[in-house]
Design an enzyme around this catalytic site. Structure first.
Site, PDB file in Angstrom:
ATOM      1  N   GLN A 190      -5.082  -1.474   9.427  1.00 19.65           N
ATOM      2  CA  GLN A 190      -5.220  -2.973   9.033  1.00 19.65           C
ATOM      3  C   GLN A 190      -5.769  -3.870   9.944  1.00 19.65           C
ATOM      4  OE1 GLN A 190      -3.792  -3.596   5.774  1.00 19.65           O
ATOM      5  NE2 GLN A 190      -4.366  -5.571   6.409  1.00 19.65           N
TER       6      GLN A 190
ATOM      7  N   LYS B   2       0.856  -1.347   0.149  1.00 22.58           N
ATOM      8  CA  LYS B   2      -0.002  -0.131   0.050  1.00 22.58           C
ATOM      9  C   LYS B   2       0.799   1.187  -0.019  1.00 22.58           C
ATOM     10  CE  LYS B   2      -3.839  -1.936   2.547  1.00 22.58           C
ATOM     11  NZ  LYS B   2      -4.649  -2.202   3.764  1.00 22.58           N
TER      12      LYS B   2
ATOM     13  N   ASP C 122     -11.595   3.090   3.969  1.00 21.87           N
ATOM     14  CA  ASP C 122     -12.238   1.460   3.857  1.00 21.87           C
ATOM     15  C   ASP C 122     -13.712   1.661   3.809  1.00 21.87           C
ATOM     16  OD1 ASP C 122     -10.347  -0.273   3.797  1.00 21.87           O
ATOM     17  OD2 ASP C 122      -9.949  -0.593   5.711  1.00 21.87           O
TER      18      ASP C 122
END
Length: 296
Positions: free
Chosen positions: A98, A54, A121
């Site tokens: 995460q 990422k 997200d």
């Protein structure tokens, strides 16, 4: 019939190229650089690799990457304090925690502590509600990637019959909402649906996101359907580990008109859409036009 293979890896590269152009324009015209902050708690090897990828792709698009690593023993309060500081930081437009988190930390509490405008997200309860009521929201990355692939392949999705196999909050439910917004007729099926095979066989579009290796075979697929395989399952074949989807690719490809492979299909789109969401969040924060084709 031999299905067209939908190349998610190639399409993700195109998306990242478009993102880099938008970022360069933002920097040139407004002096703004979109920033993505990623938080990793603990030392899960798979998560570390994912976070590293990422960061690399974020920088390649010209965005600012902020990586925060906490010990697995870090308290919930420490993590909440970090999120609070990132919420207040104007250089940070997107925040991602995460998952999975250590067992002593309440994941829902953490995700809902993120500023919904920075929730790239799309997991915050506010964004879930906004998406469900057809309002502007931050959209979960994997469903957004699936939608982009479908729009690219089909153009308009109006009137198509779509079946989503799987009802998770991360993929199944938001995927159904996005398809409804694009005027599909949508059925959500799952492991306890009766006569699942016939439900799936009615679909012009099949989204498989149930987490069962190759459960969907060609016998389940309507001739000419488009199949999007979200599944990522590690199985052992002939003494070797192999990555397979929720769809048996070989048999389904003989019936479908188009299908995503595993790997190389939906997977690469997830990070690309995370970066797209970061750019979108940046534009919204500054009251600037959102990038066309990179949002839901």
């Amino acid at each position: 019939m031999v299905a067209v293979k939908i190349d998610g890896k190639a399409f993700a590269e195109t998306v990242r190229g478009d993102l880099a152009k938008h970022v360069e324009q933002l920097q040139r015209e407004h002096g703004i650089t979109p920033g993505l902050a990623v938080i990793l708690v603990g030392e899960d090897p798979a998560s570390e690799v994912y976070v590293r990828n990422k960061g690399k792709q974020t920088r390649e698009c010209g965005m600012a990457s902020f990586e925060h690593k906490l010990e697995a023993t870090s308290s919930e309060a420490e993590l909440l304090d970090l999120i609070g500081s990132l919420n207040a930081d104007p250089a940070v437009h997107g925040i991602l925690v995460q998952l999975p988190l250590p067992a002593h930390i309440d994941s829902d509490k953490i995700l809902n502590a993120i500023d919904p405008a920075k929730d790239v997200d799309g997991f915050h309860v506010s964004n879930v509600g906004l998406l469900g009521t057809g309002q502007k929201a931050m959209v979960p990355c994997t469903p957004l990637g699936c939608l982009m692939l479908l729009r690219h392949h089909h153009g308009k999705l109006d009137g198509l019959n779509a079946v989503v196999i799987g009802r998770s909050n991360i993929v199944g439910k938001p995927m159904a909402q996005l398809l409804l917004r694009d005027n599909c007729t949508v059925t959500i099926a799952h492991s306890r649906s009766r006569d699942l095979q016939n439900i799936v066989r009615s679909a012009d579009i099949v989204i498989a996101a149930v987490g069962r290796p190759e459960i969907v075979t060609g016998a389940w697929i309507k001739a000419g359907a488009t199949v999007i395989d979200v599944g990522i399952n590690r199985v052992e074949r002939d003494g070797r580990k192999k990555l397979v989807g929720d769809v048996n690719f070989e048999s389904a490809a003989e019936v479908a008109s188009a299908i995503t492979p595993v790997p190389g299909g939906v997977g690469p789109m997830t990070i690309a859409c995370l970066l797209a969401n970061t750019l979108t969040a940046c534009c919204r924060a500054r009251g600037l036009p959102e990038p066309l084709g990179l949002t839901a």
